[in-house]
Scaffold this active site. Structure first.
Site, PDB file in Angstrom:
ATOM      1  N   ASP A   1       0.809  -1.209   0.000  1.00  0.00           N
ATOM      2  CA  ASP A   1       0.000   0.000   0.000  1.00  0.00           C
ATOM      3  C   ASP A   1       0.849   1.269   0.000  1.00  0.00           C
ATOM      4  O   ASP A   1       0.676   2.150  -0.847  1.00  0.00           O
ATOM      5  CB  ASP A   1      -0.942   0.007   1.211  1.00  0.00           C
ATOM      6  CG  ASP A   1      -2.026  -1.059   1.106  1.00  0.00           C
ATOM      7  OD1 ASP A   1      -1.862  -1.980   0.301  1.00  0.00           O
ATOM      8  OD2 ASP A   1      -3.017  -0.957   1.839  1.00  0.00           O
TER       9      ASP A   1
ATOM     10  N   ARG B   1       0.100   3.279  17.288  1.00  0.00           N
ATOM     11  CA  ARG B   1      -0.339   4.241  16.276  1.00  0.00           C
ATOM     12  C   ARG B   1      -0.282   5.702  16.733  1.00  0.00           C
ATOM     13  O   ARG B   1       0.159   6.557  15.958  1.00  0.00           O
ATOM     14  CB  ARG B   1      -1.746   3.891  15.772  1.00  0.00           C
ATOM     15  CG  ARG B   1      -1.858   2.534  15.061  1.00  0.00           C
ATOM     16  CD  ARG B   1      -0.768   2.328  14.027  1.00  0.00           C
ATOM     17  NE  ARG B   1      -0.973   1.127  13.235  1.00  0.00           N
ATOM     18  CZ  ARG B   1      -0.054   0.218  12.998  1.00  0.00           C
ATOM     19  NH1 ARG B   1       1.162   0.364  13.505  1.00  0.00           N
ATOM     20  NH2 ARG B   1      -0.307  -0.833  12.254  1.00  0.00           N
TER      21      ARG B   1
ATOM     22  N   SER C   1      -1.313 -11.274   6.641  1.00  0.00           N
ATOM     23  CA  SER C   1      -0.411 -10.140   6.867  1.00  0.00           C
ATOM     24  C   SER C   1      -0.032 -10.070   8.344  1.00  0.00           C
ATOM     25  O   SER C   1      -0.786 -10.517   9.211  1.00  0.00           O
ATOM     26  CB  SER C   1      -1.079  -8.830   6.438  1.00  0.00           C
ATOM     27  OG  SER C   1      -2.234  -8.581   7.210  1.00  0.00           O
TER      28      SER C   1
ATOM     29  N   ASP D   1      -6.992   1.646  12.106  1.00  0.00           N
ATOM     30  CA  ASP D   1      -5.812   2.512  12.051  1.00  0.00           C
ATOM     31  C   ASP D   1      -6.099   3.868  11.420  1.00  0.00           C
ATOM     32  O   ASP D   1      -5.513   4.877  11.806  1.00  0.00           O
ATOM     33  CB  ASP D   1      -4.669   1.815  11.311  1.00  0.00           C
ATOM     34  CG  ASP D   1      -3.953   0.796  12.176  1.00  0.00           C
ATOM     35  OD1 ASP D   1      -4.170   0.817  13.409  1.00  0.00           O
ATOM     36  OD2 ASP D   1      -3.185  -0.018  11.638  1.00  0.00           O
TER      37      ASP D   1
END
Length: 331
Positions: A17, A97, A181, A126
């Site tokens: 991404d 985050r 992932s 996220d």
């Protein structure tokens, strides 16, 4: 007068991404892209990122080691609060985050950037964690959320892979050998997506990185003595360690003893359920030890109040409200 070129700081991982987003930003906004990587304990996952980012088109890249800050200012406060989401999840991704986004803003201010960008998808948590942090710490910064941007033209993973091939962008592939992932930091490693989206599928043993299975663990106990000061772990087995080093040490000790595996379906803030397989060896030991310590030292009524606040604290962390007024009160 020549118009000043737009400058964007991208939270970059080197995955599919964000690798595609570098080139997409340049093509779409005619901007200079500054990549930013936060080292929060990914270990070998950082290898080669600088070269990859520059080759993809970034004008500059920051790779900042935030391991000590992450452990000291995020992991340890959550452990002091005994934070646990839905009775199972120790919030490894959620805690990282806000720190990543905070440092991204600091770089944006240093560079005089016009905007910040992230690669979180529109169906995950996220996106909220990044954007709430941006808005809390700098309400005026422009936010480019690639997956929600009206100029975003990718409709599938394959379309992104085709774009990467066209522009000769090196990207890691989710292959038949690794059909899921993973995301790692000093507190845990998470595994999701792919084959794990079917709750009937048991995670294959080769998915695990930080822990061995209970069957492969030693048949005799390992004793660990942890020293706390005001709720903060400062030493293991009599040896004082920095916050990040202490986490690394306990991850190794607990991991080889088969501690810290969790397989759960959780409720995401965005309104859907998601399965996650987590390995949190050191965090599990610290969480358990801290509660044991409080069972000796804490008054009964205070303990009752503590237990009523844990779900709220965990919810705020999970949902991305680390820098909210209510979180400051709880801290």
């Amino acid at each position: 007068m020549k118009k000043k070129k737009m400058k964007v700081v991208l939270a970059y991982s080197g995955g599919l991404d964000t690798s595609v987003i570098v080139r997409w930003l340049i093509e779409t906004y005619r901007c200079e892209v500054i990549c930013y990587v936060a080292d929060v304990g990914q270990k070998e996952e950082l290898t080669g990122l600088e070269e990859k980012a520059i080759k993809t088109g970034a004008g500059k890249i920051y790779i900042d080691n935030l391991e000590e800050e992450f452990a000291r200012d995020f992991i340890f406060p959550a452990l002091r609060a005994n934070a646990i989401y839905e009775g199972t999840y120790l919030l490894g991704t959620s805690l990282a985050r806000p720190l990543i986004a905070k440092r991204q803003l600091e770089i944006a201010h240093r560079e005089g950037a016009d905007a910040v960008c992230h690669g979180a998808t529109g169906k995950g948590n996220d996106q909220v964690r990044f954007e709430l942090t941006y808005m809390a710490l700098d309400p005026h910064i422009r936010i480019i959320s690639a997956w929600k941007d009206p100029h975003w033209h990718f409709t599938s993973r394959q379309s992104m892979l085709d774009y990467a091939a066209k522009h000769k962008i090196p990207v890691p592939l989710v292959t038949k050998e690794k059909p899921y992932s993973s995301d790692r930091n000093s507190l845990h490693i998470s595994h999701e997506g792919g084959i794990l989206e079917d709750p009937w599928v048991e995670p294959p043993e080769d998915i695990f990185v930080l822990t061995v299975s209970p069957e492969a663990a030693p048949d005799r106990p390992t004793y660990v003595e942890i020293e706390f000061v005001k709720g903060v772990p400062v030493a293991v087995d009599g040896k004082k360690r920095s916050p990040a080093k202490l986490m690394d040490h306990l991850n190794a000790v607990a991991g080889r003893n088969g501690v810290g595996r969790v397989d759960l379906v959780e409720n995401r803030f965005v309104g859907m359920k998601s399965r996650g397989v987590y390995e949190t060896p050191g965090g599990t030991v610290l969480w358990t030890a801290h509660r044991a310590l409080e069972s000796i030292t804490m008054d009964r009524e205070v303990m009752l109040m503590r237990d009523s606040l844990i779900p709220k604290y965990a919810q705020l962390v999970y949902n991305g409200f680390w820098y909210s007024p209510e979180m400051k009160v709880l801290q």
